[in-house]
Design a protein around this motif. Structure first.
Motif, PDB file in Angstrom:
ATOM      1  N   GLU A 180       0.861  -1.182   0.000  1.00  0.00           N
ATOM      2  CA  GLU A 180       0.000   0.000   0.000  1.00  0.00           C
ATOM      3  C   GLU A 180       0.893   1.227   0.000  1.00  0.00           C
ATOM      4  N   ASN A 181       0.647   2.141  -0.919  1.00  0.00           N
ATOM      5  CA  ASN A 181       1.472   3.347  -1.008  1.00  0.00           C
ATOM      6  C   ASN A 181       0.637   4.583  -0.703  1.00  0.00           C
ATOM      7  N   MET A 182       1.307   5.631  -0.239  1.00  0.00           N
ATOM      8  CA  MET A 182       0.671   6.907   0.135  1.00  0.00           C
ATOM      9  C   MET A 182      -0.282   6.697   1.308  1.00  0.00           C
ATOM     10  N   SER A 183       0.152   5.842   2.248  1.00  0.00           N
ATOM     11  CA  SER A 183      -0.728   5.413   3.327  1.00  0.00           C
ATOM     12  C   SER A 183      -1.000   6.493   4.360  1.00  0.00           C
ATOM     13  N   TRP A 184      -0.005   7.291   4.644  1.00  0.00           N
ATOM     14  CA  TRP A 184      -0.236   8.394   5.587  1.00  0.00           C
ATOM     15  C   TRP A 184       0.791   9.493   5.359  1.00  0.00           C
ATOM     16  N   PHE A 185       0.486  10.666   5.873  1.00  0.00           N
ATOM     17  CA  PHE A 185       1.426  11.782   5.814  1.00  0.00           C
ATOM     18  C   PHE A 185       1.668  12.262   7.234  1.00  0.00           C
ATOM     19  N   ARG A 186       2.946  12.330   7.616  1.00  0.00           N
ATOM     20  CA  ARG A 186       3.235  12.805   8.972  1.00  0.00           C
ATOM     21  C   ARG A 186       3.573  14.290   8.922  1.00  0.00           C
ATOM     22  N   GLY A 187       2.752  15.078   9.586  1.00  0.00           N
ATOM     23  CA  GLY A 187       2.942  16.529   9.591  1.00  0.00           C
ATOM     24  C   GLY A 187       4.064  16.951  10.529  1.00  0.00           C
ATOM     25  N   ASP A 188       4.403  18.224  10.487  1.00  0.00           N
ATOM     26  CA  ASP A 188       5.440  18.764  11.375  1.00  0.00           C
ATOM     27  C   ASP A 188       5.051  18.592  12.842  1.00  0.00           C
ATOM     28  N   ASP A 189       3.740  18.443  13.084  1.00  0.00           N
ATOM     29  CA  ASP A 189       3.258  18.234  14.446  1.00  0.00           C
ATOM     30  C   ASP A 189       3.472  16.784  14.912  1.00  0.00           C
ATOM     31  N   GLY A 190       4.032  15.940  14.026  1.00  0.00           N
ATOM     32  CA  GLY A 190       4.293  14.552  14.396  1.00  0.00           C
ATOM     33  C   GLY A 190       3.086  13.631  14.259  1.00  0.00           C
ATOM     34  N   VAL A 191       1.949  14.234  13.938  1.00  0.00           N
ATOM     35  CA  VAL A 191       0.724  13.434  13.804  1.00  0.00           C
ATOM     36  C   VAL A 191       0.656  12.849  12.395  1.00  0.00           C
ATOM     37  N   SER A 192       0.226  11.593  12.295  1.00  0.00           N
ATOM     38  CA  SER A 192       0.078  11.033  10.949  1.00  0.00           C
ATOM     39  C   SER A 192      -1.364  11.168  10.472  1.00  0.00           C
ATOM     40  N   TYR A 193      -1.492  11.662   9.274  1.00  0.00           N
ATOM     41  CA  TYR A 193      -2.811  11.894   8.681  1.00  0.00           C
ATOM     42  C   TYR A 193      -3.024  10.909   7.546  1.00  0.00           C
ATOM     43  N   GLU A 194      -4.160  10.224   7.582  1.00  0.00           N
ATOM     44  CA  GLU A 194      -4.473   9.277   6.516  1.00  0.00           C
ATOM     45  C   GLU A 194      -5.274   9.988   5.429  1.00  0.00           C
ATOM     46  N   ILE A 195      -4.547  10.704   4.600  1.00  0.00           N
ATOM     47  CA  ILE A 195      -5.160  11.589   3.612  1.00  0.00           C
ATOM     48  C   ILE A 195      -6.044  10.839   2.614  1.00  0.00           C
ATOM     49  N   PHE A 196      -5.558   9.688   2.183  1.00  0.00           N
ATOM     50  CA  PHE A 196      -6.321   8.931   1.179  1.00  0.00           C
ATOM     51  C   PHE A 196      -7.160   7.816   1.798  1.00  0.00           C
ATOM     52  N   GLY A 197      -7.521   7.981   3.048  1.00  0.00           N
ATOM     53  CA  GLY A 197      -8.324   6.945   3.696  1.00  0.00           C
ATOM     54  C   GLY A 197      -7.437   5.822   4.199  1.00  0.00           C
ATOM     55  N   SER A 198      -8.054   4.715   4.552  1.00  0.00           N
ATOM     56  CA  SER A 198      -7.239   3.618   5.072  1.00  0.00           C
ATOM     57  C   SER A 198      -7.904   2.277   4.802  1.00  0.00           C
ATOM     58  N   GLY A 199      -7.105   1.252   4.873  1.00  0.00           N
ATOM     59  CA  GLY A 199      -7.644  -0.104   4.797  1.00  0.00           C
ATOM     60  C   GLY A 199      -7.638  -0.750   3.424  1.00  0.00           C
ATOM     61  N   GLY A 200      -7.394   0.044   2.360  1.00  0.00           N
ATOM     62  CA  GLY A 200      -7.467  -0.499   1.002  1.00  0.00           C
ATOM     63  C   GLY A 200      -6.471  -1.622   0.749  1.00  0.00           C
ATOM     64  N   GLY A 201      -5.243  -1.423   1.235  1.00  0.00           N
ATOM     65  CA  GLY A 201      -4.196  -2.430   1.013  1.00  0.00           C
ATOM     66  C   GLY A 201      -4.526  -3.745   1.696  1.00  0.00           C
ATOM     67  N   GLN A 202      -4.948  -3.653   2.953  1.00  0.00           N
ATOM     68  CA  GLN A 202      -5.279  -4.865   3.712  1.00  0.00           C
ATOM     69  C   GLN A 202      -6.472  -5.583   3.089  1.00  0.00           C
ATOM     70  N   LYS A 203      -7.448  -4.789   2.664  1.00  0.00           N
ATOM     71  CA  LYS A 203      -8.652  -5.366   2.067  1.00  0.00           C
ATOM     72  C   LYS A 203      -8.289  -6.148   0.800  1.00  0.00           C
ATOM     73  N   LEU A 204      -7.445  -5.539  -0.024  1.00  0.00           N
ATOM     74  CA  LEU A 204      -7.034  -6.199  -1.271  1.00  0.00           C
ATOM     75  C   LEU A 204      -6.245  -7.472  -0.956  1.00  0.00           C
ATOM     76  N   ALA A 205      -5.310  -7.354  -0.002  1.00  0.00           N
ATOM     77  CA  ALA A 205      -4.487  -8.514   0.365  1.00  0.00           C
ATOM     78  C   ALA A 205      -5.378  -9.667   0.847  1.00  0.00           C
ATOM     79  N   ASP A 206      -6.364  -9.339   1.689  1.00  0.00           N
ATOM     80  CA  ASP A 206      -7.280 -10.363   2.198  1.00  0.00           C
ATOM     81  C   ASP A 206      -8.066 -11.011   1.060  1.00  0.00           C
ATOM     82  N   GLN A 207      -8.483 -10.149   0.136  1.00  0.00           N
ATOM     83  CA  GLN A 207      -9.280 -10.635  -0.983  1.00  0.00           C
ATOM     84  C   GLN A 207      -8.502 -11.634  -1.846  1.00  0.00           C
TER      85      GLN A 207
END
Ligand SMILES: Nc1ncnc2c1ncn2[C@@H]1O[C@H](COP(=O)(O)OP(=O)(O)OP(=O)(O)O)[C@@H](O)[C@H]1O
Ligand SMILES: [Mg+2]
Length: 268
Positions: A180-207
């Motif tokens: 899964e690529n572009m999974s999160w972006f870590r801001g200068d505040d150290g927080v990771s933001y899931e800009i493009f949502g989440s779970g797609g990679g795992q869902k595909l792998a499971d499928q």
């Protein structure tokens, strides 16, 4: 030997990096994965089979095309420990090419047979998005190729990526994992933001029934490094993205013992 397809029976592991659609980071993943394996001491070659994109020379920082040896075989140029052959070496970058299936087939064949590759540990192939022609040729020339599918995290993307898996299955290539690529972006505040949502990679792998090999964060330096030939796994080897690539490479290495190659069983 010129004219022979060395990968039909060599011990080389062939990994095709595929995706259902363009722009998901397939070339970036191919490049950084290849460099990571080379940094682990592996002998790594790569083929940029994406005739519409051929971005690997720029991403890897390869400026010159191949040389010829005394047998008229091409000697691929190398950068960061990875030897590369790209359609881009033979087609001017500003020229749109319309490649039809037979031309692609022939070009891929030449890339495998007219090149002094030796017997590398890995041959990593950047596949063009969403086309059957190259997959079909690949499966004929490289029947032992293993496929990794790159997708983005939004659940909708996984439906498109599923097409790449279906294509691999149709031509009887083994899908071994999802990245899964572009999974999160870590801001200068150290927080990771899931800009493009989440779970797609795992869902595909499971499928598909394969492991999710890793999740790569969205890192501006990864794009910049791709634009100027300095892969992020070189420029920031301790960073979040590089750690993920190392992890993925180690998992790919760990799959190896499952496959037993016998040089006496020549398929071609
Ligand atoms: N994890 C990431 N962080 C930041 N930028 C990224 C990341 N992955 C890819 N990019 C950038 O997104 C763009 C598309 O990536 P890339 O060219 O690797 O995708 P692709 O799937 O090979 O696309 P194409 O279908 O055009 O071949 C590039 O500019 C790349 O540098
Ligand atoms: Mg690409």
């Amino acid at each position: 030997m010129p004219g022979e397809n060395p990968f039909a029976h060599a011990r080389t592991r062939v990994i095709a990096v595929a995706s259902g659609k363009g722009g998901v980071g397939k070339s970036s993943v191919t490049t950084n994965l290849a460099v990571t394996l080379a940094r682990m001491g592996k002998d790594v070659c790569a083929i940029d089979a994406d005739v519409w994109g051929f971005s690997m020379p720029r991403m890897l920082g390869v400026e010159n095309g191949p040389d010829l040896d005394e047998h008229n075989q091409m000697i691929p140029p190398s950068a960061h420990g990875v030897r590369l052959l790209s359609m881009g070496f033979f087609v001017p970058e500003d020229q749109a090419v319309i490649w039809r299936g037979p031309m692609l087939h022939k070009a891929l064949e030449q890339f495998l047979t007219d090149v002094a590759w030796g017997e590398p540990d890995y041959l990593i192939i950047d596949m063009p998005p969403g086309t059957g022609d190259v997959s079909l040729s690949m499966s004929q020339f490289l029947p032992r190729a293993e496929v990794i599918i790159v997708t983005t995290p939004q659940p909708a993307a996984q439906a498109v990526a599923q097409r790449a898996a279906a294509m691999a299955e149709k031509v009887e290539l083994d899908v071994v994992g999802v990245v899964e690529n572009m999974s999160w972006f870590r801001g200068d505040d150290g927080v990771s933001y899931e800009i493009f949502g989440s779970g797609g990679g795992q869902k595909l792998a499971d499928q598909i029934g394969v492991p999710l090999l890793g999740r790569i964060p969205l890192v501006p330096a990864l794009r910049e490094g791709g634009d100027d030939g300095h892969p992020i796994v070189i420029t920031d080897p301790e960073g979040e993205a590089a750690v993920q690539f190392s992890n993925i490479a180690e998992q790919i290495e760990a799959i190896a013992p499952r496959r037993i190659y016998r040089s006496e069983l020549k398929l071609m």
